[in-house]
Write an enzyme that holds these catalytic residues in place. Structure first.
Site, mmCIF file in Angstrom:
data_model
loop_
_atom_site.group_PDB
_atom_site.id
_atom_site.type_symbol
_atom_site.label_atom_id
_atom_site.label_comp_id
_atom_site.label_asym_id
_atom_site.label_seq_id
_atom_site.Cartn_x
_atom_site.Cartn_y
_atom_site.Cartn_z
ATOM 1 C CG HIS A 21 38.181 39.429 32.823
ATOM 2 N ND1 HIS A 21 37.416 38.689 31.941
ATOM 3 C CD2 HIS A 21 37.444 39.513 33.968
ATOM 4 C CE1 HIS A 21 36.268 38.364 32.508
ATOM 5 N NE2 HIS A 21 36.267 38.841 33.746
ATOM 6 C CB SER A 22 38.778 35.436 33.693
ATOM 7 O OG SER A 22 38.433 34.096 33.922
ATOM 8 C CG MET A 23 41.282 31.200 32.658
ATOM 9 S SD MET A 23 42.133 30.388 34.031
ATOM 10 C CE MET A 23 43.527 29.652 33.177
ATOM 11 C CG LEU A 72 40.042 43.305 36.745
ATOM 12 C CD1 LEU A 72 39.389 44.040 35.583
ATOM 13 C CD2 LEU A 72 39.870 44.095 38.037
ATOM 14 C CB THR A 101 42.819 36.308 38.027
ATOM 15 O OG1 THR A 101 42.687 37.248 36.963
ATOM 16 C CG2 THR A 101 43.870 35.285 37.648
#
Length: 979
Positions: free
Chosen positions: A268-270, A295, A297
């Site tokens: 997720h993200s980073m 997700l 990212t």
């Protein structure tokens, strides 16, 4: 030149053009035998010379707006008369910035926003800490933790399924894995485990491990990102080591499964960036990762590129991934078996711009793609940065897709990369996208059986006749539509709200006439034979086409959003791909009455397309787009292409009118149902990224309209530019300029201050320096920025330079010049805003103008804070609320104490304290020094200690520490005579 030390500060007037003369007698009495400050002796020179220089400025416009405007804010303090003053230029720019910035933020939060349609998922989570993953297996055991997620209803405590690892993002929690992990357990237990065929295909439960990074800020600091990646590679090695024992003790099957060699990654993200970084680390185990699902990212660019190390990490991993797919499968750096799917939240994600989630430039289409949640079937809604983890519609799709790619029979625990990509495309794409050449033959259609028309009621339609069924008693069980030649038609389309491939339901078949004898189909099984199969003529040999349909959100008069849960089935077939088939058969199974509709037709797709290639951006902005009579030829699906609408910075409003008929439209990755008025906003090329010129790339916006072809009334379409709505798009695309551009203004102001100071003038206030910068330098600065912006847009980011190209370096050897060129090369696209569109050349100078207002705002804010604290300290001193007792200290002793303090601080920064934290402390110490300068008090020493393990660059913080210490003890900065 030495430092001039003062025991007590002179009076300070912030923001004033005049520096009132200090009472030198009193100052000398206070200083004793110390050298007096030059400010008192040079005040007359400043009043006569400095102001004369200002008045002789050649810029009359700037001279008019630089007249001081006093704001009545003052404090009465001993030996100090401080007031806040402004020039007209600063006031005007400040007001413009406030108004324009307010419009931008209001547009960002309240205009061109997608509706929210997520449902909340529920679960029964538990987390088992892996205490055996200790310092013997990783050097970060004391910093991070590894957990095994278990659903209290469906899971046991031992991991015996297929390993999966969740990686949280910046300041994320390990508990964020619960929604996807829980839904995967539910779907496996209630669906797949009850299907014997699933076990034969190797489907197994997923064991979700999750990592606790203590909510570390990985987006702000590259060193933390590298540490997380190293820890995760160690964690993957530990996770894989668990299964030989647990599968041996928990195995209930006759055939033992192989030990796993790879882990599925969900980031997720980073966390998605960390997942891609794993491959570049020295402790990466080749083959331990073959599937990555990310997700929200930011794959292309770091969201906050203020740390040089994180920018370097992005450069390195992106280069690694671009080259990884071109290497042979046996290479250690090969990514031939790795698939990467990037899911973006779209318009509602205000943390990560979805433009940067595009992996088109990193991963070939055969191994990955980017998809927006607004286009995922049965999701069809935008979602914010956190909702993408718990949105029930998306979580279900993610869980089902993960279970569809696993295969416990293989050591890699997943199917082949081709099979995985086919499954991902099935679950995440609508089927309406342009086909991707996977260098594979299309899969053969499943054989349905022999359709004997003697035993069923049927109806032949005329060649080219449209079939329209709408809430009526079915007079036939089978409707046969003859397939016409490729010319003049090219496409068959069918739209219905009926269930397909279900009993009762509708089956779409592709049939050809059987010969007299029925051939023996080797692949025919018990499901292929129906009650209507008879060996007598007329007979049709049919294959199933129902499984090629695409799901669309239902569009009815009572529906406003695509995420209602109701769906339509849409089938599109190219006539050229139908081969030897002669009929399309629409068969109703066990249905005598149809509630709903079904429409099918053959048409020439070329006649239903309209390309507005002659439209210009100027015409679009001034007049908009108005279309009457669209389409020219009535069809179920019509396409409108507008190449000029290509920028994600511009938004539009669209109205569609068709009196007496209901319609539905889809644009880019979003669906609009029962449309009359709609907002058009798109995601496209990220700033600072060189565009990828793919073959057969079609530029611009494409609108596809589904409508009732039986209604002869054409559409009237109006599209106009939404200026106010476009302002909000600036925030997500250029959020870093809020820091970067004002920082440049501060540096230029500081340059103006030191330039006058080195000429012998007293060190002027920040307000005076900012005014001087506006009068003398800003106009030239804006012209230079405008020229660079125009060149950037014209060159289309195709030029690369280095310091060797820009500055003569004849003194350096050839090898040295090569090293300098390699280390200092940059692309034109890396400068300013990284925009390649010539239409937006004015944005950089506009943002620099606003940056002056932002700088002035924070200057006023900090000044007011300093004055407030200073006033409070003076009041408390007069009320005798505190007293100061400082023992007498010699000059040598004071200097020795300062040297020791600075030495200790530098040692701590080099070994323990992160320089970013030291900078914050130095900032607050300097604020205290400013407060004390207003109340004419002695400075003190502040020491600090912080148990952090981040960057330890002495050179990054040493100048600031020296400067703060100099100001704290009352020294003056030395003047320089050179340039």
């Amino acid at each position: 030149m030495g430092f001039l030390e003062t025991e007590e500060r002179e009076s300070l007037e912030i923001g004033s053009h005049r520096y009132e003369e200090v009472d030198t007698l009193q100052s000398d009495q206070l200083q004793g035998d110390r050298t007096p400050s030059p400010i008192s002796s040079e005040t007359s020179f400043l009043n006569n010379t400095f102001q004369n220089n200002i008045k002789t400025s050649t810029n009359s416009f700037a001279n008019h707006f630089s007249t001081p405007w006093k704001l009545g804010i003052s404090f009465s303090m001993r030996n100090s008369s401080a007031s806040l003053s402004f020039s007209y230029s600063i006031v005007i720019i400040f007001l413009i910035t406030i108004i324009f910035g307010g419009m931008i933020m209001h547009s960002f939060f309240y205009h061109q926003r997608d509706p929210k349609g997520c449902n909340i998922s529920s679960m029964y989570p538990s987390y088992i800490r892996q205490d055996n993953f200790d310092s013997e297996q990783t050097r970060f055991a004391g910093k991070y933790s590894l957990y095994l997620y278990r659903d209290r209803v469906y899971d046991n405590d031992q991991p015996t399924g297929i390993p999966a690892l969740f990686i949280p993002g910046n300041a994320g929690s390990y508990k964020q894995a619960r929604s996807i992990a829980s839904e995967t357990s539910v779907i496996f237990s209630e669906v797949f485990s009850r299907d014997p065929a699933s076990f034969e295909m190797g489907v197994s439960a997923l064991d979700f491990f999750t990592v606790d990074f203590n909510e570390e800020f990985s987006a702000l600091h590259g060193h933390s990102l590298n540490e997380q990646a190293e820890y995760l590679n160690d964690a993957i090695r530990y996770i894989l080591s668990l299964y030989p024992l647990t599968r041996k003790t928990q195995n209930t099957t006759k055939t033992p499964h192989p030990d796993p060699t790879s882990v599925i990654i969900i980031g997720h993200s980073m966390g998605g960036v960390v997942a891609r970084t794993l491959f570049t680390m020295s402790n990466y185990q080749p083959g331990s990762i073959n599937t990555i699902l990310t997700l929200a990212t930011p794959h292309v660019l770091p969201p906050f590129p203020f740390d040089w190390q994180i920018s370097k990490i992005y450069t390195d991993i992106n280069e690694f991934w671009r080259n990884g797919y071109s290497q042979s499968a046996t290479s250690a750096n090969s990514l031939a078996d790795v698939t990467l799917i990037s899911i973006a939240g779209g318009n509602l994600d205000t943390i990560v711009c979805s433009d940067s989630a595009n992996i088109n430039s990193l991963v070939p289409a055969s191994h990955g793609f980017t998809v927006f949640t607004t286009s995922i079937p049965n999701v069809w809604t935008s979602m914010d940065h956190q909702a993408i983890l718990w949105c029930k519609q998306l979580v279900k799709v993610v869980a089902t897709s993960l279970l569809s790619i696993v295969d416990i029979r293989h050591p890699g625990q997943t199917k082949t990369s081709v099979e995985r990509m086919a499954a991902f495309r099935k679950f995440y794409l609508t089927g309406l996208e342009d086909p991707v050449d996977l260098r594979l033959n299309k899969p053969k259609r499943e054989f349905f059986g022999i359709l004997n028309l003697e035993k069923v009621s049927y109806k032949f339609l005329d060649m080219g006749q449209r079939i329209v069924l709408n809430k009526w008693n079915l007079t036939s069980q089978v409707y046969l539509m003859p397939i016409p030649p490729v010319e003049p038609v090219s496409t068959f389309s069918l739209l219905t709200d009926q269930y397909l491939s279900k009993d009762p339901g509708v089956e779409i078949l592709l049939c050809d006439v059987m010969p007299t004898e029925v051939p023996d189909h080797q692949n025919k099984d018990e499901h292929s034979s129906l009650n209507i199969d008879l060996p007598t003529a007329p007979r049709l040999s049919c294959h199933i086409a129902s499984n090629e349909v695409s799901l669309l959100p239902a569009s009815r008069r009572d529906l406003k959003h695509p995420f209602s849960g109701l769906t339509f089935n849409y089938l599109k077939l190219n006539v050229s791909d139908l081969g030897d088939y002669q009929y399309i058969a629409i068969m109703f199974q066990n249905k005598a009455f149809m509630e709903g509709f079904l429409i099918g037709e053959f048409f020439d797709e070329r006649l239903t397309m309209m390309d507005l290639n002659n439209s210009s951006m100027k015409d679009l902005i001034i007049d908009g787009i108005h279309i009457d009579g669209f389409p020219e030829h009535q069809a179920m699906v019509s396409i409108l292409r507008i190449p000029i609408i290509d920028s994600s910075l511009m938004t539009y409003k669209m109205s569609v009118r068709r009196t007496g008929c209901s319609i539905s439209s889809m644009y880019e990755s979003k669906f609009l149902v029962n449309i009359e008025y709609a907002n058009l906003n798109i995601h496209g090329q990220s700033p600072f990224v060189t565009p990828v010129n793919a073959p057969n790339f079609r530029k611009g916006l494409e609108l596809q309209f589904w409508m009732d072809p039986t209604c002869s009334i054409p559409l009237t379409i109006d599209i106009e530019w939404d200026l106010y709505g476009s302002l909000g798009k600036i925030v997500m695309r250029f959020q870093t300029i809020i820091v970067a551009f004002p920082f440049i203004i501060v540096i230029m102001t500081l340059r103006a201050q030191f330039r006058e100071y080195n000429r012998g003038e007293p060190f002027m206030s920040f307000g005076c320096g900012l005014t001087l910068f506006i009068r003398q330098t800003f106009l030239k600065f804006i012209i230079m920025v405008s020229a660079l912006s125009i060149y950037q847009s014209v060159s289309r980011a195709s030029k690369t330079y280095s310091l060797v190209d820009l500055f003569p370096m004849d003194y350096a050897s050839g090898d040295m010049q090569k090293v300098i060129k390699a280390k200092s090369s940059f692309n034109v696209n890396d400068t300013l805003l990284g925009i390649q569109d010539p239409f937006f050349w004015f944005l950089p100078p506009l943002f620099f103008l606003m940056s002056i207002g932002i700088t002035a705002f924070f200057w006023v804010l900090i000044t007011i804070i300093i004055k407030a604290f200073a006033g409070a300290a003076v009041f408390m001193s007069r009320q005798n609320l505190f007293t100061k007792h400082r023992p007498s200290e010699s000059k040598a002793s004071k200097l020795r104490r300062r040297v020791i303090t600075i030495t200790i601080l530098l040692i701590l920064v080099a070994s323990f304290v992160p320089y970013q934290f030291a900078f914050l402390v130095a900032f607050f110490v300097h604020i205290v020094s400013c407060v004390k300068s207003l109340i004419v008090a002695r400075s003190g020493v502040i020491n600090w200690f912080a148990p952090f393990s981040w960057d330890h660059s002495i050179l990054a913080i040493a100048p600031i520490i020296f400067y703060v210490q100099i100001i704290t003890i009352g020294y003056k900065l030395p003047r320089t005579t050179g340039r």
